[in-house]
Design a protein around this motif. Structure first.
Motif, short mmCIF file in Angstrom:
data_model
loop_
_atom_site.label_atom_id
_atom_site.label_comp_id
_atom_site.label_asym_id
_atom_site.label_seq_id
_atom_site.Cartn_x
_atom_site.Cartn_y
_atom_site.Cartn_z
N PHE A 145 0.70 -1.25 -0.22
CA PHE A 145 0.02 -0.04 0.11
C PHE A 145 1.00 1.33 0.04
N PHE A 146 0.37 2.48 -0.46
CA PHE A 146 0.96 3.67 -0.33
C PHE A 146 0.72 4.12 0.88
N LEU A 147 1.92 4.88 1.31
CA LEU A 147 1.76 5.56 2.76
C LEU A 147 0.64 6.66 2.77
N HIS A 148 -0.27 6.66 3.72
CA HIS A 148 -1.22 7.57 3.86
C HIS A 148 -0.91 8.82 4.84
N GLY A 149 -1.49 9.88 4.39
CA GLY A 149 -1.27 10.99 5.57
C GLY A 149 -0.07 11.62 5.84
N TRP A 150 0.83 11.40 5.00
CA TRP A 150 2.17 11.72 5.08
C TRP A 150 2.37 13.50 4.89
N ARG A 151 1.54 14.00 4.17
CA ARG A 151 1.31 15.43 4.15
C ARG A 151 1.12 16.02 5.39
N TYR A 152 0.31 15.42 6.37
CA TYR A 152 -0.04 16.07 7.58
C TYR A 152 0.89 15.66 8.80
N VAL A 153 2.01 15.22 8.58
CA VAL A 153 3.05 15.13 9.90
C VAL A 153 3.84 16.08 9.91
N SER A 154 4.57 16.22 10.98
CA SER A 154 5.49 17.36 11.30
C SER A 154 6.78 17.65 10.27
N GLU A 155 7.01 18.79 10.35
CA GLU A 155 8.03 19.16 9.50
C GLU A 155 9.12 18.26 9.47
N ALA A 156 9.67 18.00 10.93
CA ALA A 156 11.10 17.15 11.08
C ALA A 156 10.37 15.65 10.35
N ALA A 157 9.35 15.18 10.30
CA ALA A 157 8.94 14.13 9.63
C ALA A 157 8.98 14.24 8.19
N GLN A 158 8.64 15.32 7.66
CA GLN A 158 8.70 15.55 6.20
C GLN A 158 9.96 15.49 5.84
N GLN A 159 10.84 16.10 6.63
CA GLN A 159 12.51 16.09 6.55
C GLN A 159 12.96 14.78 6.34
N ARG A 160 12.55 13.90 7.33
CA ARG A 160 13.08 12.49 7.21
C ARG A 160 12.61 11.79 6.17
N LEU A 161 11.25 11.81 5.84
CA LEU A 161 10.69 10.96 4.77
C LEU A 161 11.48 11.39 3.51
N GLN A 162 12.32 12.47 3.21
CA GLN A 162 12.97 12.87 2.09
C GLN A 162 14.33 12.06 1.83
N GLN A 163 14.57 11.48 3.22
CA GLN A 163 15.81 10.59 3.37
C GLN A 163 15.69 9.26 3.40
N LEU A 164 14.32 8.82 3.23
CA LEU A 164 14.21 7.37 3.21
C LEU A 164 14.68 6.81 1.60
N ARG A 165 15.20 5.46 1.80
CA ARG A 165 15.72 4.93 0.72
C ARG A 165 14.82 3.62 0.60
N GLU A 166 14.85 3.05 -0.78
CA GLU A 166 14.12 1.64 -0.86
C GLU A 166 14.69 0.76 -0.27
N GLY A 167 14.11 -0.06 0.38
CA GLY A 167 14.58 -1.11 1.28
C GLY A 167 14.76 -0.91 2.79
N ASP A 168 14.60 0.26 3.26
CA ASP A 168 14.32 0.82 4.37
C ASP A 168 13.40 -0.02 5.24
N THR A 169 13.65 -0.45 6.53
CA THR A 169 12.76 -1.13 7.38
C THR A 169 12.01 -0.03 8.09
N LEU A 170 10.76 0.04 8.16
CA LEU A 170 10.21 1.25 9.13
C LEU A 170 9.62 0.38 10.38
N ARG A 171 9.63 1.19 11.49
CA ARG A 171 9.02 0.93 12.55
C ARG A 171 7.13 0.82 12.27
N VAL A 172 6.56 -0.29 13.18
CA VAL A 172 5.27 -0.13 13.07
C VAL A 172 4.61 -0.04 14.58
N ALA A 173 3.70 0.67 14.53
CA ALA A 173 3.23 1.17 15.94
C ALA A 173 1.91 1.22 16.06
#
Length: 255
Positions: free
Chosen positions: A139-167
């Motif tokens: 699935f495509f990540l939902h709601g990413w446009r509404y997260v914090s500025e810090a999260a927006q910046q971290r999103l730009q650093q993601l790379r294919e293959g990165d494993t994300l935490r699930v909460a």
């Protein structure tokens, strides 16, 4: 091949009282491939959407209590499949993580979601489990446009293959229960899983937390649509006897 797709509808209607739309998603229908036929039926979720948000039957399927059958894919779904003659078709399929040779409409809709800027419908596949209860979904990540500025910046650093935490989020203002996807090196929340997957993904978190994996399958940079920026592959496991998507909203109104 997945032979079942569900149709979700989002409440975007302004209330007569002046209250804003809830923007809540409801599972309203089910599309099945049965032999040479396509079959569409409304689900219990359509009744909930009508009672809670004023949902009206779609023009293509005006009767909630009817089973619709056709040898051709219904236009409401067919019109959501990219035309293979488009000049940007190879790039589009690459963005979806699919081969250009994919011709099965269910496989394409399962990843694209069939979203269009002009309406509030989205298509998603039924989760198929293996005999041991394991499953995989994308699935495509939902709601990413509404997260914090810090999260927006971290999103730009993601790379294919990165494993994300699930909460697990228990007090989301829009849906109550929600599944967060967080940065791999912190607890910074980057976005959410689609609402209609919340219950099954939460069950997987409780059933076999050690089996959970959320991986970045594809990163799509602008000018790709905002709802197709980060493709997630989610793996998990349900109990051997557990069947996904068995809640009331998924149950067809007619046999």
């Amino acid at each position: 091949m997945n032979s079942t797709l569900y149709l979700a509808w989002q409440d975007r209607r302004q209330r007569a009282s002046g209250k804003p739309a809830t923007r809540r998603w409801y599972v309203i229908g089910r599309l099945d491939a049965e032999g040479k036929d396509y079959v569409f039926r409304y689900t219990e979720g359509a009744k909930h959407a009508r009672q809670e948000a004023g949902f009206q039957p779609l023009d293509a399927f005006p009767d909630l209590q009817r089973c619709y059958r056709s040898e051709e894919l219904f236009s409401v779904f067919r019109n959501r499949i990219p035309n293979a003659r488009r000049k940007d078709y190879p790039a589009l399929m690459a963005r979806l993580g699919l081969s250009e040779q994919v011709v099965d409409p269910f496989e394409i809709l399962a990843v694209t979601g069939g979203t269009r800027q002009t309406d509030n419908l989205e298509v998603f596949p039924r989760i198929a489990t293996q005999p041991d209860g394991s499953f995989r979904c994308r699935f495509f990540l939902h709601g990413w446009r509404y997260v914090s500025e810090a999260a927006q910046q971290r999103l730009q650093q993601l790379r294919e293959g990165d494993t994300l935490r699930v909460a697990l989020e228990l007090n989301n203002p829009a849906s109550g229960l929600a599944i967060q996807l967080q940065a791999p090196d912190s607890y910074l929340m980057l976005g959410w899983a689609p609402r209609y997957l919340n219950q099954d993904l939460a069950d997987a978190m409780l059933t076999a937390p050690a089996m959970l994996e959320a991986r970045v399958a594809k990163i799509n940079l602008p000018p790709s649509p905002h709802n197709q920026r980060v493709l997630i592959e989610f793996r998990g496991s349900l109990s051997d006897s557990g069947e996904p998507m068995m809640g009331s909203e998924y149950q067809p109104l007619v046999a």
